[in-house]
Scaffold this motif. Structure first.
Motif, short mmCIF file in Angstrom:
data_model
loop_
_atom_site.label_atom_id
_atom_site.label_comp_id
_atom_site.label_asym_id
_atom_site.label_seq_id
_atom_site.Cartn_x
_atom_site.Cartn_y
_atom_site.Cartn_z
N ASP A 36 41.11 43.69 40.92
CA ASP A 36 40.71 42.29 41.02
C ASP A 36 41.29 41.61 42.25
O ASP A 36 40.66 40.75 42.85
CB ASP A 36 41.18 41.52 39.79
CG ASP A 36 40.24 41.73 38.64
OD1 ASP A 36 39.21 42.41 38.85
OD2 ASP A 36 40.53 41.22 37.54
N LYS A 84 39.35 39.47 45.12
CA LYS A 84 39.68 38.08 45.50
C LYS A 84 39.86 37.98 47.01
O LYS A 84 39.43 37.01 47.63
CB LYS A 84 40.96 37.63 44.80
CG LYS A 84 40.69 37.11 43.42
CD LYS A 84 41.93 36.51 42.81
CE LYS A 84 41.68 36.26 41.34
NZ LYS A 84 42.80 36.62 40.50
N GLU A 91 30.43 36.36 36.19
CA GLU A 91 31.59 37.25 36.40
C GLU A 91 32.10 37.17 37.84
O GLU A 91 33.29 37.05 38.08
CB GLU A 91 31.18 38.68 36.08
CG GLU A 91 32.38 39.56 35.81
CD GLU A 91 31.92 40.98 35.58
OE1 GLU A 91 32.59 41.87 36.13
OE2 GLU A 91 30.90 41.18 34.89
N HIS A 116 35.55 34.85 41.04
CA HIS A 116 36.30 35.23 42.24
C HIS A 116 35.93 34.41 43.47
O HIS A 116 36.43 34.63 44.55
CB HIS A 116 36.05 36.70 42.57
CG HIS A 116 36.48 37.61 41.47
ND1 HIS A 116 37.72 37.56 40.93
CD2 HIS A 116 35.79 38.59 40.84
CE1 HIS A 116 37.79 38.48 39.96
NE2 HIS A 116 36.64 39.10 39.90
#
Ligand SMILES: Nc1ncnc2c1ncn2[C@@H]1O[C@H](COP(=O)(O)OP(=O)(O)OP(=O)(O)O)[C@@H](O)[C@H]1O
Length: 615
Positions: free
Chosen positions: A217, A221, A266, A270
């Motif tokens: 993740d 980002k 989803e 981000h």
């Protein structure tokens, strides 16, 4: 295009490099042609050291726009320096950071370069790393170092050197610029560790990057607030079947407003609005329609109903890019018909069954470093042992070889004069091998773009090069159509003249080599089957009967005696071939005939030194 463009001189200067690295302030004076771009003095210093005294046309057109913060779609001939056209602005930006990187704060990825093949990604990484390393060099005495690229590590390992992985060396200062390549076929774990430590420029193939992103993740980002996004050879990435991964990666770089249009909650999580992102798309081939659409500012919004259907997958992909620039700068300086200056094209018309003989003829007749393109891996597997038996130095390159072997073969090809690389189209894009004399299309390319990119492996950076199209009668129509799509006529490509008496002698050699290869293949296959049966029987704790063990059974497998006879026969054929290969082909040195029937012998242009005919 004119051969006397300024950067032609630049290339020859490379061979007269000054050993003195100019001081940054002096480099500015020494490189007046780079002066107007206000590049960081360190970069000028390295350009000077490399002998790159003048920007190439694509560099001089795109640098000012890139430095202004514009988005760029750049199309320029193969080997024209596109890597630095996007690499220099990125390096300039990183070197001009107000604060130097500290070991306490983890770096965030600033630039993501996406490339279609592993080799190209590693090459871009090496190219930019070469600049990064040179920047560090003066400070290196203070024990500063930059990370080794994966390729370098592999090379060092194969030479038995002790290699410290990634950036694990002890730094007294962190590197000014950290570059990492993320590609398949190499340890994903190690690549994750490198990303965890933090990098500035990430160069990746879409497949492996998406694998890592799915589990990381924090990297996703970082990509949401990139400063630079580069698609190198975007059209090939689409062909490669990486569309889904590529699309997923590109979604991470969309602005929030666009995420809402996608209704993808989803990825929205981000999203960071980062309007400083610059997008660069570079290739030697990009459709004119697509460029026109981009110029017109036509970009359908993702997720909107009723949008018009894009003309191609590539168009679809590029139009999905969230250019921050309302009108990205489209720079197209690709040559008419895709023919690069310095490239001499030719063709041989022959039956498919005779291509091996004609290929062997060409390789002997015109020594040099030759890159032979085939459309199937099976073809490469067949041709490699055959050429090997004929004492031609061949190295295969295709996707079913292990990555380590692929890089090794590429390196051997680069370092062996008069060698041959038998490759599929994975070698067609972007590979910058400095001295490829000939590109041979053993099988015709499946598209006009592939034809341009294959040819682009020779005649790079204003050097000369030669391409040969081997055309069987049933391929003529396709060749005609391919050239027509480039606005060319197949009569444009001259046929090379072939010395038929010589061809006959070579035919005998090739036929004998084929016989040996078939015999060897049969023996190998029989041995392989026997070993397999033995191992399977052992695993199942079954005893094989004595007939099988002695080699003769009901299924007609050869007995030991028969195998021995076959081996002896093969050895005799090999001795015959050795004898044939030791015979001079022509008694009196060099033939007076040249590669084309034209008045100017092209061979003189391409091959330096004498062409010895006795092999
Ligand atoms: N300004 C310059 N002067 C001289 N040589 C240069 C310059 N810029 C780049 N080069 C050299 O030119 C060669 C080709 O560059 P590069 O690989 O970037 O071409 P490319 O346009 O990306 O080719 P392709 O379309 O095949 O990918 C490289 O060896 C590079 O080091």
């Amino acid at each position: 295009m004119c051969l006397c463009r300024p950067y032609h001189l630049t290339v020859s200067n490379q061979y007269h490099k000054s050993h003195l690295v100019a001081h940054p302030s002096k480099a500015k004076l020494l490189l007046p042609n780079w002066h107007s771009y206000s590049l960081h003095p360190h970069l000028l210093q390295i350009l000077h050291h490399q002998g790159f005294t003048t920007p190439t046309p694509i560099q001089s057109k795109s640098l000012p726009k890139a430095m202004e913060g514009r988005d760029i779609v750049g199309v320029a001939e193969t080997g024209s320096g596109k890597t630095l056209a996007y690499g220099l602005p990125i390096l300039h930006h990183l070197l001009s950071r107000s604060r130097h990187p500290s070991s306490k704060v983890k770096r965030q990825v600033q630039a993501l370069v996406l490339a279609p093949t592993r080799e190209l990604a590693l090459q871009v990484s090496d190219h930019l790393n070469m600049f990064a390393r040179s920047i560090e060099a003066p400070i290196k005495e203070e024990t500063l170092d930059v990370e080794l690229s994966e390729t370098q590590q592999l090379k060092d390992k194969s030479k038995g050197k002790n290699v410290v992985s990634g950036t694990a060396k002890t730094f007294s200062k962190p590197p000014l610029v950290s570059i990492a390549a993320i590609v398949g076929g190499m340890s994903a774990q190690k690549q994750r560790r490198i990303i965890d430590r933090g990098v500035d420029i990430l160069i990746a193939t879409p497949g492996r990057l998406w694998d890592i992103l799915e589990e990381d993740d924090s990297l996703a980002k970082q990509l949401a607030s990139l400063r630079y996004l580069i698609l190198d050879e975007a059209d090939r990435m689409v062909e490669n079947g990486h569309f889904a991964e590529l699309d997923n990666i590109l979604r991470l770089t969309l602005r929030l407003s666009r995420f809402f249009e996608t209704q993808d909650t989803e990825v929205q999580a981000h999203a960071e609005t980062e309007d400083a992102l610059q997008t660069f798309v570079f290739s030697a081939t990009l459709s004119k329609d697509l460029q026109r659409d981009l110029k017109k500012g036509y970009r359908p919004r993702i997720g909107k109903k009723g949008r018009s259907k894009p003309a191609s997958t590539l168009e679809d992909l590029v139009l999905r890019l969230d250019f921050r620039d309302a009108n990205p700068e489209v720079i197209d300086i690709s040559p008419e018909g895709g023919v690069v200056s310095g490239l001499q094209e030719s063709k041989i018309e022959c039956l498919s069954a005779d291509k091996d003989i004609y290929l062997y003829y060409f390789l002997l007749r015109y020594p040099g470093r030759s890159l032979v393109f085939l459309s199937s891996i099976d073809g490469i597997r067949r041709l490699t042992p055959l050429m090997d038996l004929l004492n031609v130095k061949v190295f295969p390159l295709h996707s079913q070889l292990e990555q380590r072997q692929r890089l090794k073969n590429l390196d051997r090809f680069k370092s062996t004069p008069n060698s041959v690389l038998l490759a599929t189209d994975i070698a067609a894009r972007g590979l910058d091998i400095p001295a490829v004399d000939h590109v041979i299309h053993y099988q015709i390319p499946r598209s006009a773009d592939t034809f341009i990119h294959r040819n682009g492996r020779t005649a790079r950076a204003m050097r000369k090069g030669f391409s040969l199209l081997m055309c069987a009668p049933d391929e003529r129509r396709v060749v005609k159509a391919l050239l027509l799509s480039l606005g060319r006529d197949d009569a444009d490509i001259p046929e090379i003249s072939v010395e038929l008496n010589l061809l006959d002698k070579l035919k005998a050699r090739v036929q004998l080599a084929r016989q040996i290869d078939t015999a060897q293949h049969k023996i190998k296959k029989a041995n392989h089957e026997r070993t397999w049966m033995k191992e399977a029987a052992e695993a199942m704790e079954i005893e094989l009967d004595s007939d099988f063990m002695s080699g003769s059974d009901d299924e007609g497998k050869p007995s030991k005696q028969q195998t021995k006879m076959k081996n002896a026969k093969t050895a005799a054929l090999k001795a015959e071939l050795r004898e044939m290969l030791s015979q001079p082909l022509v008694a009196r040195g060099i033939s007076t005939r040249y590669i084309t029937s034209g008045s100017r012998p092209i061979v003189d242009d391409i091959i330096a030194g004498e062409c010895k005919f006795v092999v």
